[in-house]
Design an enzyme around this catalytic site. Structure first.
Site, PDB file in Angstrom:
ATOM      1  N   SER A 228      53.755  72.196  62.324  1.00 27.75           N
ATOM      2  CA  SER A 228      52.735  71.033  61.493  1.00 27.75           C
ATOM      3  C   SER A 228      51.370  71.870  61.795  1.00 27.75           C
ATOM      4  O   SER A 228      51.071  72.731  62.526  1.00 27.75           O
ATOM      5  CB  SER A 228      52.618  69.889  62.017  1.00 27.75           C
ATOM      6  N   ASP A 229      50.624  71.789  60.700  1.00 31.34           N
ATOM      7  CA  ASP A 229      49.275  71.725  60.791  1.00 31.34           C
ATOM      8  C   ASP A 229      48.816  70.805  61.820  1.00 31.34           C
ATOM      9  O   ASP A 229      49.404  69.670  61.909  1.00 31.34           O
ATOM     10  CB  ASP A 229      48.551  71.706  59.377  1.00 31.34           C
ATOM     11  N   TRP A 230      47.425  71.139  62.501  1.00 31.93           N
ATOM     12  CA  TRP A 230      47.215  70.076  63.458  1.00 31.93           C
ATOM     13  C   TRP A 230      46.814  68.824  62.831  1.00 31.93           C
ATOM     14  O   TRP A 230      45.780  68.593  62.348  1.00 31.93           O
ATOM     15  CB  TRP A 230      45.877  70.752  64.127  1.00 31.93           C
TER      16      TRP A 230
END
Length: 793
Positions: A228-230
């Site tokens: 995932s993106d953060w």
């Protein structure tokens, strides 16, 4: 049974769920009793941002690293070999810092010049983005360091990026927004693909099974992890089911517990969880094995490479009367605060702490530039400082030429914040116009995205250096003096006005639903098809020499599916200086106004020297996407030239079994018809967010509609900003914007367990009117919160 299957068969359900989330902000979760290590990853993509404090995702101080030119810059080199070398240098520094994976490159399409993160991306074109991205990935991974290509997919603006829904038709999605990822994944096999924050046609990208399991894995054959993106996890069990393996950063125990609970009650298949864990184990063991490989990291050589990249990527856009290169003995008035405070990188998660930052004041004398300096304008305001302007005019009066270092200050473009216009600050425009009335002006432009240039006619030369990294100053000096010959070409179109961009009316008009009404008409595809004048076309760039094209040859006049077609052309340096030409190959249906880049090559030539440049074209170069598959077009007009509008040679090729591509009417005024756009969809993929009652998707700015919400908003804002590093303007502005636009669930995800889902639910109860119950729930959850620890049986 191999090692991974043996471990997988003995892991408990809780341990499997643990592995699907980070240990903290930057490390994967280890289970020591099974020999499962923790793996460190850090931000890129044009240098390492390894924070001293690995527990937090806040923008804090990082270790010194080489700051290479940003992707917006290196894209203008059109040089795959250079990007490979940059990747290898970046990978070597990662190895030195015991980093196993670099989060980059970013290859999202530049749909609009207003996107605040465009400096981190390569191009408006998927072929250029995909080829350069693949080369950089291969370079990084040649050192034993993993690369993570991002942000998958259709993440093309920053405005409310956590809750926005990109509405993209099937053809545009496949031909424009996924095509670069497909090329990078198939060619370079990155260790990881990062899913983006946004929704795509109504579903969050990290939870879309068709996108991750269908297109990425089954269709493209990808076997790495998806991370995932953060803070981009929404419904964790749906993410696992879709094949989104790893949540980063650690967001507290709730998502782990949700995985366990949904497997136990049958809502989530344990086979789907096992598939994610299997890929994570493969990733961490691969990284662990690579950590023992030999490597070499030479920071001095990396600095030299950063200089070379900056020099090869700068674009000469104007050069009247041969004012450049500067002649020996020229007296220069050097104007602009960028000379002492350079603009060399973008702001946000890619901000590098440069190991050795150059300035023009220090570097220009080393290359024989005789100058007198005046600040001219301040960078922290757009206001005209008359005292500084008058001092600049006085400095110029005694010079032969004025070099004005101008462009976008860092406060104009940064991650999380889109631009609202395409101007440079008014104090710079005013100074350029005033100085041009006194002496010839050379503008050296800095910034990560296109700007409007009402002042262009007033200047004699324009050298666009974009964001040149830590060695940009010496590279600029080399270009100004002729020690290096400009050879960069624009990787994006420069419209005359921001309103000329095809997405302008639908870029930020809606917080949630972003209509890509222009469909495939992105960048030069639109400007050329609509016959709309641009300031500078895609692929344009001047040199201190000239080149001619001749002898176009095509291996066959007919193309059949499954074959290849070779296109060759002779290119000659017809000038008096050594230089490089970027030869571009485009293709279009003869009856269609839309052409697309199919290939490019950079060729270095001595004066009088000529070389043959060849391109090998395949089915994909002659295909369009329609009704769930790729179809061959009915014919192909192959065009060779120096830019998308400077096409020197062409040839027609017939295609066996080809068919006409479906038509979508191009708008010449930006008013795209909604009925025609939504006719491209089986169903309208819009989403609706209910403002009341407030949910976990509510933002702090949503809270302002009630009195208690406004108070909570102010408290959280002041608390977070108080903990930022003092004096860091960019971090302050980014966090301020993120606090306004991020939903509550993201504040939880990015807090590293400090602010839990239980606490967030308590806050939501309070703003929804359940004051006492909400306060009780909040403080109960506060007492239970805990930092993640490595568990053992």
């Amino acid at each position: 049974m191999d090692k991974i299957e043996t471990i997988l068969s003995t892991l408990s359900l809780e341990q499997k769920a643990d592995l699907c989330s980070g240990l903290d902000a930057w490390n994967t979760f280890p289970i020591r009793e099974y020999g499962i290590p923790q793996i460190l990853m850090t931000d890129g993509p044009h240098g390492l941002r390894k924070q001293y404090d690995e527990s937090t995702a806040m923008l804090e101080t990082s270790v010194p690293a080489t700051c290479f030119p940003a992707a917006a810059t290196t894209a203008c080199s059109w040089d795959k070999g250079l990007l490979y070398r940059l990747g290898a240098a970046l990978g070597s520094e990662a190895r030195k810092e015991n980093i196993s994976m670099v989060l980059g490159p970013g290859i999202n399409i530049k749909r609009s010049p207003l996107c605040g993160r465009n400096f981190e991306y390569f191009s408006e074109d998927p072929v250029l983005s995909g080829e350069l991205g693949a080369a950089m990935i291969e370079g990084i991974q040649s050192t034993g360091t993993g690369a993570c290509v991002k942000h998958f997919a259709a993440n093309n603006r920053e405005y409310f990026r956590m809750v926005s829904n990109s509405i993209v038709d099937e053809r545009a999605l496949r031909e424009i927004y996924l095509s670069g990822f497909e090329r990078a994944v198939k060619k370079a096999h990155p260790y990881a693909v990062m899913s983006s924050y946004n929704m795509l046609n109504g579903s969050y990208c990290g939870e879309t099974k068709e996108l991750i399991d269908g297109i990425l894995r089954k269709e493209w054959g990808y076997d790495g992890i998806v991370v995932s993106d953060w803070g981009a996890c929404y419904n964790r069990e749906n993410g696992i089911a879709a094949g989104m393996d790893l949540e980063m950063p650690y967001s507290g125990e709730e998502n782990t517990e949700r995985i366990i609970r949904n497997v136990q009650n049958g809502n989530l298949s344990e086979d789907a969880l096992d598939a994610c864990v299997r890929r994570i184990l493969s990733f961490v063991f691969r990284c662990e094995e690579n950590s023992s490989l030999p490597f070499e990291c030479n920071m001095e050589k990396n600095h030299d490479l950063a200089r070379e990249a900056a020099a090869q990527s700068a674009v000469l856009l104007k050069n009247e009367c041969g004012v450049l290169p500067l002649k020996a003995g020229t007296k220069v008035a050097l104007i602009g605060e960028f000379a002492e405070n350079p603009r060399y990188q973008g702001a946000g998660s890619s901000m590098i702490n440069p190991a050795r930052l150059e300035t023009a004041l220090e570097e220009f004398p080393k290359y024989g530039i005789d100058f007198t300096y005046a600040k001219g304008f301040p960078l922290d305001t757009d206001e005209i400082d008359e005292t500084l302007a008058l001092a600049a005019e006085e400095t110029v009066s005694g010079a032969d030429v004025a070099i004005i270092l101008a462009g976008l200050p860092s406060r104009y473009e940064m991650e999380g914040i889109d631009r609202t216009h395409m101007h440079i600050p008014q104090n710079q425009i005013d100074l350029i116009e005033r100085i041009s009335k006194i002496k010839p002006v050379v503008v050296v432009l800095h910034g990560g995205a296109p700007v409007e240039m009402p002042w262009l006619s007033a200047v004699s030369a324009l050298l666009h250096c974009y964001l040149g990294g830590e060695a940009g100053a010496s590279a600029t000096a080399m270009l100004l003096t002729g020690a290096a010959n400009p050879c960069g070409k624009l990787a994006e179109s420069y419209p005359l006005l921001v309103s000329d961009n095809p997405s302008y009316r639908f870029f930020s008009d809606d917080r949630h639903n972003v209509e890509y009404r222009e469909s495939i008409y992105v960048g030069y595809r639109y400007y050329d098809a609509a016959e709309k004048e641009v300031l500078f076309p895609f692929g344009f760039g001047l040199s201190y020499t000239t080149f001619s094209y001749s002898g176009l040859q095509v291996s066959s006049g007919t193309f059949t599916a499954g074959q290849t077609l070779t296109v060759s052309v002779q290119v000659q340096n017809t000038g008096s200086a050594p230089g490089a030409e970027i030869v571009q190959c485009y293709c279009k249906e003869d009856s269609s106004p839309v052409k697309r880049l199919c290939g490019f090559e950079k060729v270095w030539l001595q004066p009088g020297e000529s070389k043959q440049v060849s391109f090998t074209l395949t089915d994909k170069d002659f295909s369009f996407y329609s009704n769930g598959g790729w179809k061959l077009q009915e014919d192909a007009h192959i065009l060779i030239g120096a830019s998308s509008q400077d096409l020197r040679l062409g040839a027609m090729v017939s295609i066996d079994g080809g068919q006409a591509a479906p038509s979508y009417p191009v708008s010449t005024d930006g008013h795209w018809d909604a009925v025609k756009f939504y006719a491209l969809f089986d169903k309208i993929p819009q989403v609706t967010f209910k403002k009341r009652p407030f949910t976990i998707n509510a933002t702090l700015s949503d809270f302002d509609s009630v009195a208690i919400g406004r108070a909570i908003h102010r408290f959280i804002r002041s608390f977070v900003l108080k903990h930022l590093e003092p004096g860091n303007y960019n971090s302050y502005q980014i966090m301020l914007q993120l606090l306004e636009e991020n939903p509550m669930r993201t504040l939880v995800s990015m807090s590293g367990g400090f602010f839990t889902y239980g606490m967030a639910r308590g806050v939501l109860m309070v703003v929804n009117g359940q004051l006492f119950m909400g306060a009780f729930a909040f403080f109960s959850a506060y007492r239970k919160r805990k930092k993640r620890k490595i568990k053992s049986n």
